[in-house]
Write a protein that holds these residues in place. Sequence first.
Motif, PDB file in Angstrom:
ATOM      1  N   ASP A 142       0.115  -3.883   3.721  1.00 53.78           N
ATOM      2  CA  ASP A 142       0.412  -3.045   4.382  1.00 53.78           C
ATOM      3  C   ASP A 142       1.343  -2.493   3.073  1.00 53.78           C
ATOM      4  O   ASP A 142       2.326  -2.152   2.477  1.00 53.78           O
ATOM      5  CB  ASP A 142       0.702  -3.749   5.348  1.00 53.78           C
ATOM      6  N   ARG A 154      -1.527   3.482   4.055  1.00 54.18           N
ATOM      7  CA  ARG A 154      -2.336   3.126   4.469  1.00 54.18           C
ATOM      8  C   ARG A 154      -2.878   3.325   5.275  1.00 54.18           C
ATOM      9  O   ARG A 154      -4.153   3.517   4.987  1.00 54.18           O
ATOM     10  CB  ARG A 154      -1.943   1.356   5.337  1.00 54.18           C
ATOM     11  N   ILE A 163       0.820  -1.330  -0.628  1.00 54.35           N
ATOM     12  CA  ILE A 163       0.243  -0.145   0.256  1.00 54.35           C
ATOM     13  C   ILE A 163       1.018   0.857   0.030  1.00 54.35           C
ATOM     14  O   ILE A 163       1.581   1.894   1.055  1.00 54.35           O
ATOM     15  CB  ILE A 163      -0.734  -0.071   1.577  1.00 54.35           C
TER      16      ILE A 163
END
Length: 342
Positions: free
Chosen positions: A218, A222, A195
């Motif tokens: 993650d 995020r 992310i």
Amino acid sequence: MTPGQPSRILIVSDAWMPQVNGVVRTLSVVVSLLRAGGDTVEVIGPDRFPTIPTPGYAEIRLALAPRRRLRRMIEAFRPDAIHIATEGPLGWAARGLCLKHGWRFTTSFHTRFPDYVHARTRIPRAWSWALMRHFHRPSAAVLVATPSLAAEMTARGFRNLAAWSRGVDLARFRPEPRAPWEGLPRPVFLYAGRIAVEKNIEAFLALDLPGSKAVVGDGPQRAALQARFPEAHFTGRLENGKLAAAYAGADAFVFPSRTDTFGLVLLEALASGTPVAAFPVTGPLDVIGPAPEPVGALSENLRDACLGALDADRATCRHYAERWSWDACAARFRETLTPAIA
């Protein structure tokens, strides 16, 4: 390298465990298969050096002043072949040592750093591409994952390019069992991966789609995305079979990145029976574009691609993914290696 004759292969990579990304996944699988075939393989990564966090990406550590220790490691291992996988501090140090001592080496182009650097700093892409050309110019072979990436790099002045595709773990990623995604209205559109800003996840989350959006993984973006898109379901990182079930349980896998050089997650989704929606760019064009039957949809209108992917047959997706072999990937990697000492 000589087919059937065990060799001592050294891989230097700034991306290595405990990092979780496509580069680490590719190298770890290839290393395991080479070792199983009789080769002695040594991987030198940041885990063996003092490190500092990457600016803006603290979970990725960079080796600090690695050259002297790296030289001792290379000389102690006595490699038959040297491969430099990344263009970070370890990659540059290995390159310099090889040039100084007359050791031949190969490299691979995994990451579009010019796009990533531009997204974070606005430094002109042309400057970074020039640096990448300089890094790879002495390489005996520059391994690239897809034909479209090879064409782009050729146009940008890269030479000695060699095709090196990818594979998928068909035992791990399969159509069953499927995560039920309880409480989420169908259809479930899934993104899985890092992310971060270069993954363009906002383009997916901002879409007006029926059903639900789920994000697995993650990364540094995020918290911001979770706050901005509270209706999306963020799971964090999933392991131990839960990731595979999440793929299989989704109705479509959405890949909004425009900067990946391949996208292993595409194959993982397809192996799980889940069709792919993506932009028509390097990676998706090379993975799902050539499929003889639809295994997803590509469009500059990502919403249209998401809705179109729902029509793909899940069994066809799995059957297509079965064509991608890690064994072939490892064999091709070995074929491209060149003796360190001519």
